[in-house]
Design a protein around this motif. Structure first.
Motif, PDB file in Angstrom:
ATOM      1  N   GLY A 253       0.749  -1.084   0.000  1.00  0.00           N
ATOM      2  CA  GLY A 253       0.038   0.042   0.034  1.00  0.00           C
ATOM      3  C   GLY A 253       0.876   1.328  -0.032  1.00  0.00           C
ATOM      4  N   ILE A 254       0.205   2.507   0.156  1.00  0.00           N
ATOM      5  CA  ILE A 254       0.998   3.830   0.009  1.00  0.00           C
ATOM      6  C   ILE A 254       1.929   3.837   1.095  1.00  0.00           C
ATOM      7  CG2 ILE A 254       0.394   6.270   0.016  1.00  0.00           C
ATOM      8  CD1 ILE A 254      -2.368   5.742  -0.866  1.00  0.00           C
ATOM      9  N   ASP A 255       1.633   3.788   2.331  1.00  0.00           N
ATOM     10  CA  ASP A 255       2.618   3.991   3.458  1.00  0.00           C
ATOM     11  C   ASP A 255       3.894   3.403   3.135  1.00  0.00           C
ATOM     12  OD1 ASP A 255       0.873   5.500   5.011  1.00  0.00           O
ATOM     13  OD2 ASP A 255       0.178   3.957   6.341  1.00  0.00           O
ATOM     14  N   ALA A 256       4.033   2.204   2.492  1.00  0.00           N
ATOM     15  CA  ALA A 256       5.207   1.626   1.991  1.00  0.00           C
ATOM     16  C   ALA A 256       5.971   2.149   0.936  1.00  0.00           C
ATOM     17  CB  ALA A 256       4.962   0.009   1.631  1.00  0.00           C
ATOM     18  N   ILE A 257       5.338   3.064   0.246  1.00  0.00           N
ATOM     19  CA  ILE A 257       6.070   3.831  -0.829  1.00  0.00           C
ATOM     20  C   ILE A 257       6.672   5.053  -0.399  1.00  0.00           C
ATOM     21  CG2 ILE A 257       4.864   2.680  -2.681  1.00  0.00           C
ATOM     22  CD1 ILE A 257       3.629   5.147  -3.333  1.00  0.00           C
TER      23      ILE A 257
END
Length: 285
Positions: A253-257
């Protein structure tokens, strides 16, 4: 005394007062630029708001720990190696091409100009497919390179090829605009002083067009380091930062990027500032 009479005696009406306050708030703008500035601010806000909201997510992410991940570090290292190489290749071959397009008239010039623009209008993933038809593992060129131990796909060489294909046109187009802005009479004057063509270009044309060339270098580098589509097709591995962003997003998801996206943004900002400091920016006289 009526409101109209007070206005005729020099006191501003409510309408005029409002206009005066609006104009006073835009005194820092040159005359006549209030409306363009207002319209432009809408687009600027559209740029800024997503950045601000995205950056606000850093509060919930351990950026340093994520950047310590070996896969993330490898992706950053790959991008930091390949993007400068791609930019250097584009500069070495693109600036001469831009000068020729600016100064020469020859049969087929329109075709050459169209070919330069072709990678800009073709979707990057299609550009990657086109590259595979030339340097793919089972093509004559790709097979020969692989036999020599230098595969052109699934390698950093493939990444450089993909980045150069999609990013180099930015340098050619921007540098040509810079050369178009150089008065040919200045070059002719240098020639009358005994300068050869190459010395004239080096001593007159390049210095006068340096800001446009610098802008082209920045655009090319930023485009190269952010390239995903063509790179994914030609060299999915080793991963660049954009490829790793895609993989991390699908997995977590977004937090990982957020961390690697911040690294990508920081590198782009540093390059822009460095070029401005080294080359300078145009000044109004």
């Amino acid at each position: 005394m009526s409101r109209a009479e007070r206005n005729r005696n020099g006191e501003p009406s409510e309408t005029n007062a409002g206009a005066s306050r609006f104009d006073a708030g835009l005194e820092w703008l040159p005359t006549g630029l209030a409306v363009p500035a207002l319209l432009g601010s809408v687009l600027l806000a559209y740029f800024v708001v997503p950045f601000a909201i995205f950056l606000s997510r850093t509060r919930d992410v351990d950026v340093l720990a994520a950047l310590a991940d070996p896969t993330v570090r490898d992706a950053i290292g790959t991008s930091l190696v390949t993007a400068p190489i791609s930019t250097a290749i584009a500069t070495v071959f693109g600036v001469p091409l831009a000068y020729v397009l600016s100064r020469a008239s020859f049969r087929g010039k329109r075709l050459v100009e169209a070919l330069v623009l072709l990678p800009l209008v073709v979707p990057p993933i299609v550009g990657g497919v086109m590259l595979l038809t030339v340097v793919g593992r089972y093509t004559p060129i790709g097979a020969a390179a692989a036999a020599l131990g230098m595969p052109l796909t699934g390698s950093r060489a493939g990444i450089v090829l993909a980045q150069t294909f999609v990013a180099a046109p930015f340098l050619v187009v921007t540098a040509r605009a810079g050369f178009d802005g150089v008065d040919p009479r200045l070059e002719e004057a240098a020639r009358t002083l005994g300068y050869g063509r190459l010395r004239t270009v080096r001593s007159v044309s390049l210095p006068l067009a340096r800001n446009a060339i610098a802008a082209g270098i920045v655009l090319t580098f930023v485009r190269a380091i952010g390239e995903f589509g063509a790179t994914m097709m030609v060299a999915y591995s080793p991963r660049t930062m954009p490829t790793q962003i895609r993989v991390s997003f699908i997995a977590s998801g977004i937090d990982a990027i957020v961390p690697i996206a911040l690294a990508l943004l920081a590198i782009a900002v540093v390059v822009v500032l460095a070029v401005q400091l080294l080359i300078g920016t145009p000044r109004r006289h």
